[in-house]
Design a protein around this motif. Structure first.
Motif, PDB file in Angstrom:
ATOM      1  N   GLU A  67       0.815  -1.211   0.000  1.00  0.00           N
ATOM      2  CA  GLU A  67       0.000   0.000   0.000  1.00  0.00           C
ATOM      3  C   GLU A  67       0.855   1.270   0.000  1.00  0.00           C
ATOM      4  OE1 GLU A  67      -3.457  -2.222   2.686  1.00  0.00           O
ATOM      5  OE2 GLU A  67      -2.319  -0.548   3.520  1.00  0.00           O
ATOM      6  N   VAL A  68       1.912   1.268   0.808  1.00  0.00           N
ATOM      7  CA  VAL A  68       2.713   2.484   0.992  1.00  0.00           C
ATOM      8  C   VAL A  68       3.778   2.643  -0.087  1.00  0.00           C
ATOM      9  CG1 VAL A  68       4.225   3.719   2.592  1.00  0.00           C
ATOM     10  CG2 VAL A  68       2.292   2.404   3.479  1.00  0.00           C
ATOM     11  N   TYR A  69       4.365   1.533  -0.527  1.00  0.00           N
ATOM     12  CA  TYR A  69       5.445   1.595  -1.519  1.00  0.00           C
ATOM     13  C   TYR A  69       5.102   0.716  -2.730  1.00  0.00           C
ATOM     14  CZ  TYR A  69       7.809   3.201   2.729  1.00  0.00           C
ATOM     15  OH  TYR A  69       8.145   3.872   3.883  1.00  0.00           O
ATOM     16  N   PRO A  70       4.062   1.063  -3.466  1.00  0.00           N
ATOM     17  CA  PRO A  70       3.607   0.199  -4.573  1.00  0.00           C
ATOM     18  C   PRO A  70       4.613   0.045  -5.699  1.00  0.00           C
ATOM     19  CG  PRO A  70       2.497   2.329  -4.644  1.00  0.00           C
ATOM     20  CD  PRO A  70       3.232   2.280  -3.346  1.00  0.00           C
ATOM     21  N   GLN A  71       5.593   0.937  -5.800  1.00  0.00           N
ATOM     22  CA  GLN A  71       6.562   0.874  -6.900  1.00  0.00           C
ATOM     23  C   GLN A  71       7.804   0.058  -6.555  1.00  0.00           C
ATOM     24  OE1 GLN A  71       5.472   2.103  -9.721  1.00  0.00           O
ATOM     25  NE2 GLN A  71       3.666   2.825  -8.619  1.00  0.00           N
ATOM     26  N   GLU A  72       7.935  -0.372  -5.300  1.00  0.00           N
ATOM     27  CA  GLU A  72       9.137  -1.107  -4.899  1.00  0.00           C
ATOM     28  C   GLU A  72       9.107  -2.534  -5.441  1.00  0.00           C
ATOM     29  OE1 GLU A  72      11.747  -0.090  -3.507  1.00  0.00           O
ATOM     30  OE2 GLU A  72      11.254   1.797  -2.511  1.00  0.00           O
ATOM     31  N   PRO A  73      10.272  -3.092  -5.786  1.00  0.00           N
ATOM     32  CA  PRO A  73      10.326  -4.484  -6.248  1.00  0.00           C
ATOM     33  C   PRO A  73      10.059  -5.455  -5.099  1.00  0.00           C
ATOM     34  CG  PRO A  73      12.534  -3.596  -6.010  1.00  0.00           C
ATOM     35  CD  PRO A  73      11.591  -2.443  -5.810  1.00  0.00           C
ATOM     36  N   VAL A  74       9.701  -6.663  -5.461  1.00  0.00           N
ATOM     37  CA  VAL A  74       9.369  -7.675  -4.458  1.00  0.00           C
ATOM     38  C   VAL A  74      10.561  -7.958  -3.545  1.00  0.00           C
ATOM     39  CG1 VAL A  74       8.725 -10.095  -4.115  1.00  0.00           C
ATOM     40  CG2 VAL A  74       7.569  -8.742  -5.864  1.00  0.00           C
ATOM     41  N   GLY A  75      11.751  -7.942  -4.105  1.00  0.00           N
ATOM     42  CA  GLY A  75      12.936  -8.194  -3.287  1.00  0.00           C
ATOM     43  C   GLY A  75      13.093  -7.185  -2.167  1.00  0.00           C
ATOM     44  N   GLU A  76      12.738  -5.931  -2.449  1.00  0.00           N
ATOM     45  CA  GLU A  76      12.801  -4.895  -1.427  1.00  0.00           C
ATOM     46  C   GLU A  76      11.740  -5.138  -0.352  1.00  0.00           C
ATOM     47  OE1 GLU A  76      14.327  -1.065   0.038  1.00  0.00           O
ATOM     48  OE2 GLU A  76      15.057  -2.793  -1.102  1.00  0.00           O
ATOM     49  N   PHE A  77      10.554  -5.548  -0.779  1.00  0.00           N
ATOM     50  CA  PHE A  77       9.498  -5.896   0.174  1.00  0.00           C
ATOM     51  C   PHE A  77       9.983  -6.982   1.135  1.00  0.00           C
ATOM     52  CE2 PHE A  77       5.792  -4.720  -2.874  1.00  0.00           C
ATOM     53  CZ  PHE A  77       5.905  -3.397  -2.494  1.00  0.00           C
ATOM     54  N   ALA A  78      10.572  -8.021   0.567  1.00  0.00           N
ATOM     55  CA  ALA A  78      11.025  -9.155   1.378  1.00  0.00           C
ATOM     56  C   ALA A  78      12.097  -8.737   2.371  1.00  0.00           C
ATOM     57  CB  ALA A  78      11.544 -10.270   0.474  1.00  0.00           C
ATOM     58  N   ALA A  79      13.027  -7.881   1.920  1.00  0.00           N
ATOM     59  CA  ALA A  79      14.114  -7.433   2.792  1.00  0.00           C
ATOM     60  C   ALA A  79      13.572  -6.606   3.963  1.00  0.00           C
ATOM     61  CB  ALA A  79      15.120  -6.619   1.986  1.00  0.00           C
ATOM     62  N   ILE A  80      12.644  -5.709   3.665  1.00  0.00           N
ATOM     63  CA  ILE A  80      12.088  -4.860   4.724  1.00  0.00           C
ATOM     64  C   ILE A  80      11.221  -5.689   5.666  1.00  0.00           C
ATOM     65  CG2 ILE A  80      10.584  -2.896   5.223  1.00  0.00           C
ATOM     66  CD1 ILE A  80      11.428  -1.706   2.547  1.00  0.00           C
ATOM     67  N   ARG A  81      10.394  -6.564   5.099  1.00  0.00           N
ATOM     68  CA  ARG A  81       9.516  -7.364   5.952  1.00  0.00           C
ATOM     69  C   ARG A  81      10.306  -8.267   6.892  1.00  0.00           C
ATOM     70  NH1 ARG A  81       5.166 -11.754   3.753  1.00  0.00           N
ATOM     71  NH2 ARG A  81       7.130 -12.816   3.228  1.00  0.00           N
ATOM     72  N   SER A  82      11.419  -8.810   6.415  1.00  0.00           N
ATOM     73  CA  SER A  82      12.216  -9.692   7.268  1.00  0.00           C
ATOM     74  C   SER A  82      12.667  -8.970   8.538  1.00  0.00           C
ATOM     75  CB  SER A  82      13.426 -10.226   6.506  1.00  0.00           C
ATOM     76  OG  SER A  82      14.362  -9.195   6.223  1.00  0.00           O
ATOM     77  N   ILE A  83      12.883  -7.664   8.427  1.00  0.00           N
ATOM     78  CA  ILE A  83      13.278  -6.875   9.597  1.00  0.00           C
ATOM     79  C   ILE A  83      12.059  -6.553  10.463  1.00  0.00           C
ATOM     80  CG2 ILE A  83      14.286  -4.687  10.360  1.00  0.00           C
ATOM     81  CD1 ILE A  83      16.002  -4.749   7.812  1.00  0.00           C
ATOM     82  N   LEU A  84      10.948  -6.191   9.817  1.00  0.00           N
ATOM     83  CA  LEU A  84       9.736  -5.841  10.563  1.00  0.00           C
ATOM     84  C   LEU A  84       9.239  -6.997  11.424  1.00  0.00           C
ATOM     85  CD1 LEU A  84       7.639  -3.844   7.914  1.00  0.00           C
ATOM     86  CD2 LEU A  84       9.148  -2.952   9.706  1.00  0.00           C
TER      87      LEU A  84
END
Length: 246
Positions: A67-84
């Motif tokens: 929702e917040v970063y719709p333009q980010e690649p999936v790899g970036e999502f995975a990296a950030i989520r792993s920390i969250l």
């Protein structure tokens, strides 16, 4: 129906700290279970709810990032989520919402500061599991959790070390000097264990770490575990070398 009025009042106070005013949908028995450590009961504890809550926090994090970063690649999502969804961040969230006073836990568990991060994170996930199972949707969770996850996600995105300062510092020293930093960890002399209540607590962290490179101390840090103290020392060192442009 939850039959312990005193405990229910405690749980209601905790729910209010989460920012929830509507409590009719809360399953108080599940919430009580979510705040019961295995040291209290080997069968009636938070472990199963933690299992559910692990999936809940992963799903919410994924939805929020999309929702917040719709333009980010999936790899970036995975990296950030792993920390969250890491124990470190979940424990921080548990502390920020004051979960510890409401957690039923045996003295044998509280006396182990090294495991504190783990059971705080576990209990936080269990609370998410209990709230999800109360309604089988995210209505009791996202209204209060979204804002803190957004803040944490923004912090992670803006942090070149991605909150892992040991790896970041190691990458810098290898690139700059082709060597690795060395850590020296010792017991913190200022630490006073909770096992000795008559003593005045000077410092809550048991270990003190120093990170050295070429006979120079780059940073110091305290932690409840050796690993945490090294991470704190690495953070101080990495910020210092980055700020001075070394």
């Amino acid at each position: 129906m939850f039959e312990d009025p005193r405990r229910k009042k405690q749980l209601q106070k905790f729910i209010q700290k989460l920012g929830l005013s509507e409590t009719e949908s809360v399953n108080w028995s599940l919430l009580n279970l979510a705040l019961t450590h295995p040291s209290i009961s080997s069968t009636d504890n938070y472990e199963q709810l933690e299992f559910v809550g692990d999936s809940v926090i992963r799903l919410i994090s994924a939805e929020l990032l999309l929702e917040v970063y719709p333009q980010e690649p999936v790899g970036e999502f995975a990296a950030i989520r792993s920390i969250l969804v890491s124990d470190r961040v979940l424990a921080e969230l548990a502390e920020s919402y004051g979960i510890e006073p409401y957690l039923l836990i045996g003295s044998n568990a509280t006396g182990n500061p090294i495991g504190r991060q783990s059971w705080l994170a576990d209990a936080f996930e269990a609370v998410l599991g209990a709230l999800y199972l109360s309604t089988h949707n995210m209505d009791l969770i996202r209204p209060w959790l979204d804002s803190v996850l957004k803040t944490k996600a923004a912090e992670v995105r803006s942090d070149p070390a991605r909150l892992n300062y040991k790896d970041a510092l190691q990458e810098w020293t290898q690139k700059k000097y082709k060597i690795l930093p060395k850590y020296r960890v010792r017991e913190n002399k200022q630490f006073k264990s909770s096992a000795h209540p008559t003593n005045i607590s000077i410092h809550e962290d048991r270990f003190l770490a120093e990170v050295w490179l070429k006979n120079r101390c780059l940073g110091k840090g305290y932690g409840r575990s050796k690993k945490a103290s090294e991470q704190a020392a690495a953070k101080e060192a990495f910020i210092a070398v980055r700020d001075v442009g070394h």
